[in-house]
Design a protein around this motif. Structure first.
Motif, PDB file in Angstrom:
ATOM      1  N   SER A   1      -9.633  19.220  13.374  1.00 47.84           N
ATOM      2  CA  SER A   1      -8.381  18.815  12.474  1.00 47.84           C
ATOM      3  C   SER A   1      -8.483  17.597  12.251  1.00 47.84           C
ATOM      4  O   SER A   1      -8.789  16.647  12.786  1.00 47.84           O
ATOM      5  CB  SER A   1      -7.226  19.506  13.217  1.00 47.84           C
ATOM      6  N   PRO A   2      -8.080  17.356  10.880  1.00 49.44           N
ATOM      7  CA  PRO A   2      -7.947  15.653  10.402  1.00 49.44           C
ATOM      8  C   PRO A   2      -6.822  15.317  11.125  1.00 49.44           C
ATOM      9  O   PRO A   2      -5.765  15.830  11.487  1.00 49.44           O
ATOM     10  CB  PRO A   2      -7.435  16.039   8.833  1.00 49.44           C
ATOM     11  N   GLY A   3      -6.832  13.986  11.312  1.00 47.19           N
ATOM     12  CA  GLY A   3      -6.105  13.054  11.647  1.00 47.19           C
ATOM     13  C   GLY A   3      -4.832  12.546  10.944  1.00 47.19           C
ATOM     14  O   GLY A   3      -4.922  13.153   9.834  1.00 47.19           O
ATOM     15  N   PRO A   4      -3.713  12.019  11.432  1.00 49.53           N
ATOM     16  CA  PRO A   4      -2.638  11.821  10.693  1.00 49.53           C
ATOM     17  C   PRO A   4      -3.167  10.762   9.524  1.00 49.53           C
ATOM     18  O   PRO A   4      -4.167  10.056   9.709  1.00 49.53           O
ATOM     19  CB  PRO A   4      -1.763  10.885  11.597  1.00 49.53           C
ATOM     20  N   ALA A   5      -2.526  10.847   8.244  1.00 48.21           N
ATOM     21  CA  ALA A   5      -2.881  10.103   7.193  1.00 48.21           C
ATOM     22  C   ALA A   5      -2.590   8.672   7.372  1.00 48.21           C
ATOM     23  O   ALA A   5      -1.413   8.475   8.110  1.00 48.21           O
ATOM     24  CB  ALA A   5      -2.144  10.427   5.864  1.00 48.21           C
ATOM     25  N   LEU A   6      -3.519   7.471   7.079  1.00 47.45           N
ATOM     26  CA  LEU A   6      -2.729   6.490   7.179  1.00 47.45           C
ATOM     27  C   LEU A   6      -1.949   5.929   6.374  1.00 47.45           C
ATOM     28  O   LEU A   6      -1.842   6.224   5.195  1.00 47.45           O
ATOM     29  CB  LEU A   6      -4.289   5.375   7.022  1.00 47.45           C
ATOM     30  N   PRO A   7      -0.912   5.163   6.624  1.00 47.98           N
ATOM     31  CA  PRO A   7       0.258   4.700   5.808  1.00 47.98           C
ATOM     32  C   PRO A   7      -0.499   3.644   4.632  1.00 47.98           C
ATOM     33  O   PRO A   7      -1.414   3.040   4.841  1.00 47.98           O
ATOM     34  CB  PRO A   7       0.779   3.854   6.886  1.00 47.98           C
ATOM     35  N   ALA A   8       0.185   3.719   3.759  1.00 49.22           N
ATOM     36  CA  ALA A   8      -0.107   2.701   2.412  1.00 49.22           C
ATOM     37  C   ALA A   8      -0.056   1.129   2.913  1.00 49.22           C
ATOM     38  O   ALA A   8       0.798   1.083   3.617  1.00 49.22           O
ATOM     39  CB  ALA A   8       0.632   3.211   1.270  1.00 49.22           C
ATOM     40  N   PRO A   9      -0.921   0.544   2.436  1.00 51.75           N
ATOM     41  CA  PRO A   9      -0.920  -0.959   2.694  1.00 51.75           C
ATOM     42  C   PRO A   9       0.324  -1.563   2.203  1.00 51.75           C
ATOM     43  O   PRO A   9       0.911  -1.091   0.961  1.00 51.75           O
ATOM     44  CB  PRO A   9      -2.082  -1.557   2.005  1.00 51.75           C
ATOM     45  N   PRO A  10       0.858  -2.357   2.610  1.00 51.25           N
ATOM     46  CA  PRO A  10       2.086  -3.129   2.379  1.00 51.25           C
ATOM     47  C   PRO A  10       2.160  -3.621   1.170  1.00 51.25           C
ATOM     48  O   PRO A  10       1.016  -4.399   0.639  1.00 51.25           O
ATOM     49  CB  PRO A  10       2.640  -4.246   3.394  1.00 51.25           C
ATOM     50  N   ALA A  11       3.136  -3.824   0.113  1.00 51.85           N
ATOM     51  CA  ALA A  11       3.031  -4.557  -1.119  1.00 51.85           C
ATOM     52  C   ALA A  11       3.070  -5.872  -0.864  1.00 51.85           C
ATOM     53  O   ALA A  11       2.564  -6.713  -1.851  1.00 51.85           O
ATOM     54  CB  ALA A  11       4.214  -4.199  -1.856  1.00 51.85           C
TER      55      ALA A  11
ATOM     56  N   ARG B   1       4.680 -36.693  -2.283  1.00 46.05           N
ATOM     57  CA  ARG B   1       4.595 -35.747  -3.644  1.00 46.05           C
ATOM     58  C   ARG B   1       4.819 -34.399  -3.014  1.00 46.05           C
ATOM     59  O   ARG B   1       4.297 -33.956  -2.089  1.00 46.05           O
ATOM     60  CB  ARG B   1       3.542 -35.884  -4.337  1.00 46.05           C
ATOM     61  N   ARG B   2       5.410 -33.562  -3.829  1.00 46.12           N
ATOM     62  CA  ARG B   2       6.058 -32.298  -3.319  1.00 46.12           C
ATOM     63  C   ARG B   2       5.654 -31.090  -4.479  1.00 46.12           C
ATOM     64  O   ARG B   2       5.722 -31.278  -5.724  1.00 46.12           O
ATOM     65  CB  ARG B   2       7.624 -32.066  -3.034  1.00 46.12           C
ATOM     66  N   HIS B   3       5.206 -29.818  -4.063  1.00 45.79           N
ATOM     67  CA  HIS B   3       4.527 -29.169  -4.526  1.00 45.79           C
ATOM     68  C   HIS B   3       5.115 -27.601  -3.875  1.00 45.79           C
ATOM     69  O   HIS B   3       4.986 -27.348  -2.896  1.00 45.79           O
ATOM     70  CB  HIS B   3       3.099 -28.738  -4.866  1.00 45.79           C
ATOM     71  N   ALA B   4       5.862 -26.925  -4.509  1.00 50.05           N
ATOM     72  CA  ALA B   4       6.498 -25.654  -4.237  1.00 50.05           C
ATOM     73  C   ALA B   4       6.029 -24.448  -5.239  1.00 50.05           C
ATOM     74  O   ALA B   4       6.192 -24.555  -6.511  1.00 50.05           O
ATOM     75  CB  ALA B   4       7.909 -25.604  -4.260  1.00 50.05           C
ATOM     76  N   ARG B   5       5.260 -23.350  -4.646  1.00 48.37           N
ATOM     77  CA  ARG B   5       4.814 -22.295  -5.401  1.00 48.37           C
ATOM     78  C   ARG B   5       5.190 -21.159  -5.048  1.00 48.37           C
ATOM     79  O   ARG B   5       5.464 -20.654  -3.885  1.00 48.37           O
ATOM     80  CB  ARG B   5       3.242 -22.496  -5.321  1.00 48.37           C
ATOM     81  N   GLU B   6       5.833 -20.317  -5.975  1.00 45.16           N
ATOM     82  CA  GLU B   6       6.309 -19.008  -6.014  1.00 45.16           C
ATOM     83  C   GLU B   6       5.491 -17.949  -6.793  1.00 45.16           C
ATOM     84  O   GLU B   6       5.215 -18.145  -7.978  1.00 45.16           O
ATOM     85  CB  GLU B   6       7.971 -18.989  -6.337  1.00 45.16           C
ATOM     86  N   VAL B   7       5.334 -16.762  -6.026  1.00 45.08           N
ATOM     87  CA  VAL B   7       4.697 -15.961  -6.758  1.00 45.08           C
ATOM     88  C   VAL B   7       5.494 -14.499  -7.005  1.00 45.08           C
ATOM     89  O   VAL B   7       5.960 -14.157  -6.011  1.00 45.08           O
ATOM     90  CB  VAL B   7       3.336 -15.348  -6.076  1.00 45.08           C
ATOM     91  N   VAL B   8       5.478 -13.781  -8.107  1.00 48.11           N
ATOM     92  CA  VAL B   8       6.467 -12.619  -8.328  1.00 48.11           C
ATOM     93  C   VAL B   8       5.383 -11.830  -9.219  1.00 48.11           C
ATOM     94  O   VAL B   8       4.803 -12.004 -10.189  1.00 48.11           O
ATOM     95  CB  VAL B   8       7.376 -13.050  -9.393  1.00 48.11           C
ATOM     96  N   ALA B   9       5.139 -10.511  -8.618  1.00 52.52           N
ATOM     97  CA  ALA B   9       4.531  -9.439  -9.281  1.00 52.52           C
ATOM     98  C   ALA B   9       5.341  -8.509  -9.793  1.00 52.52           C
ATOM     99  O   ALA B   9       6.253  -7.994  -9.447  1.00 52.52           O
ATOM    100  CB  ALA B   9       3.484  -8.781  -8.167  1.00 52.52           C
ATOM    101  N   GLU B  10       4.893  -8.093 -11.052  1.00 52.21           N
ATOM    102  CA  GLU B  10       5.574  -7.043 -11.678  1.00 52.21           C
ATOM    103  C   GLU B  10       4.807  -6.173 -12.558  1.00 52.21           C
ATOM    104  O   GLU B  10       4.628  -6.341 -13.610  1.00 52.21           O
ATOM    105  CB  GLU B  10       6.637  -7.727 -12.836  1.00 52.21           C
ATOM    106  N   GLY B  11       4.390  -5.083 -11.692  1.00 51.69           N
ATOM    107  CA  GLY B  11       3.426  -4.122 -12.354  1.00 51.69           C
ATOM    108  C   GLY B  11       2.402  -4.934 -12.468  1.00 51.69           C
ATOM    109  O   GLY B  11       1.615  -5.494 -11.883  1.00 51.69           O
ATOM    110  N   ARG B  12       1.608  -4.762 -13.951  1.00 51.17           N
ATOM    111  CA  ARG B  12       0.513  -5.524 -14.315  1.00 51.17           C
ATOM    112  C   ARG B  12       0.461  -6.858 -14.661  1.00 51.17           C
ATOM    113  O   ARG B  12      -0.277  -7.676 -15.395  1.00 51.17           O
ATOM    114  CB  ARG B  12      -0.099  -4.622 -15.409  1.00 51.17           C
TER     115      ARG B  12
END
Length: 228
Positions: free
Chosen positions: A6-16, A129-140
């Motif tokens: 019998s197939p095992g349990p489905a793996l959860p989707a990777p986190p976003a 000297r200071r550098h702050a980087r932010e990343v935001v994903a919105e679809g494509r």
């Protein structure tokens, strides 16, 4: 005859989104981004802090420079310093300097202070000297915000691109793999240049690089990557 297993349990989707020791990861719209965040528990081998990789499926669209070789032939003696330096990574370089001064070929000194943000990370180098980087994903669409501060004169943002047909446009570059638009809250110089990458140890190829430069301390960059 034994029955079929019998197939095992489905793996959860990777986190976003995911954060681990030294990296942060985002997934959206079939693409994945990796941000080099620290902390520096071991001595760093490259001045690559806040470097960002962006993969669209199997394509490394925004890519790392690689290694070159630890002991290159005499004619390629520049490989080691180049590929371990800040200019060989997708991050901001202040005043044409590496993020850390070199003590020896394999040892950097004065490691930056680092910390995390809700959508990214920050650093403060030994000169303040200071550098702050932010990343935001919105679809494509991916948005990268680089906020800069401290006693610097010139700040250079580089995006190392996948080899291919790229055209320099007003505000960025475009090609079959997508469009990358860069803006700043100060006068901005944009150029599409030839850089170098090492896809395998001992191998070096040309690669296109989008370079953005500002000369106004306290400025910030915004990059919008639109995938097809």
């Amino acid at each position: 005859m034994a029955g079929a297993a019998s197939p095992g349990p489905a793996l959860p989707a990777p986190p976003a989104a995911w954060a681990g020791a030294g990296i942060r990861l985002w997934r959206a719209g079939g693409a994945m981004a990796l941000l080099r965040t620290g902390p520096l528990r071991f001595r760093p081998g490259q001045a690559d802090l806040l470097h960002l990789d962006l993969w669209d499926g199997p394509l490394a669209l925004l890519r790392d420079g690689g290694t070159g070789a630890y002991n290159p032939p005499p004619a390629q003696g520049w490989w080691h310093a180049h590929f371990t330096g800040t200019a060989a990574h997708n991050t901001v370089q202040f005043d044409a300097e590496d993020q850390m001064p070199r003590l020896t070929r394999f040892l950097f000194a004065r490691w930056p202070a680092m910390g995390t943000l809700p959508d990214g990370a920050w650093l403060r180098d030994w000169r303040g000297r200071r550098h702050a980087r932010e990343v935001v994903a919105e679809g494509r669409s991916w948005r990268v915000r680089d906020r800069l501060a401290g006693p610097w004169r010139v700040a250079t943002l580089r995006w190392r691109l996948a080899p291919g047909d790229w055209d320099l446009e007003a505000g960025g570059v475009a090609g079959p793999a997508g469009r990358i638009a860069v803006s700043a809250d100060a006068p901005l110089d944009l150029a599409l240049e030839q850089g170098w990458e090492s896809p395998a140890y001992g191998m070096v190829n040309a690669v296109p690089v989008l370079r953005a430069t500002v000369h106004a301390p306290g400025s910030s960059f915004q990059t919008i990557i639109t995938l097809p």
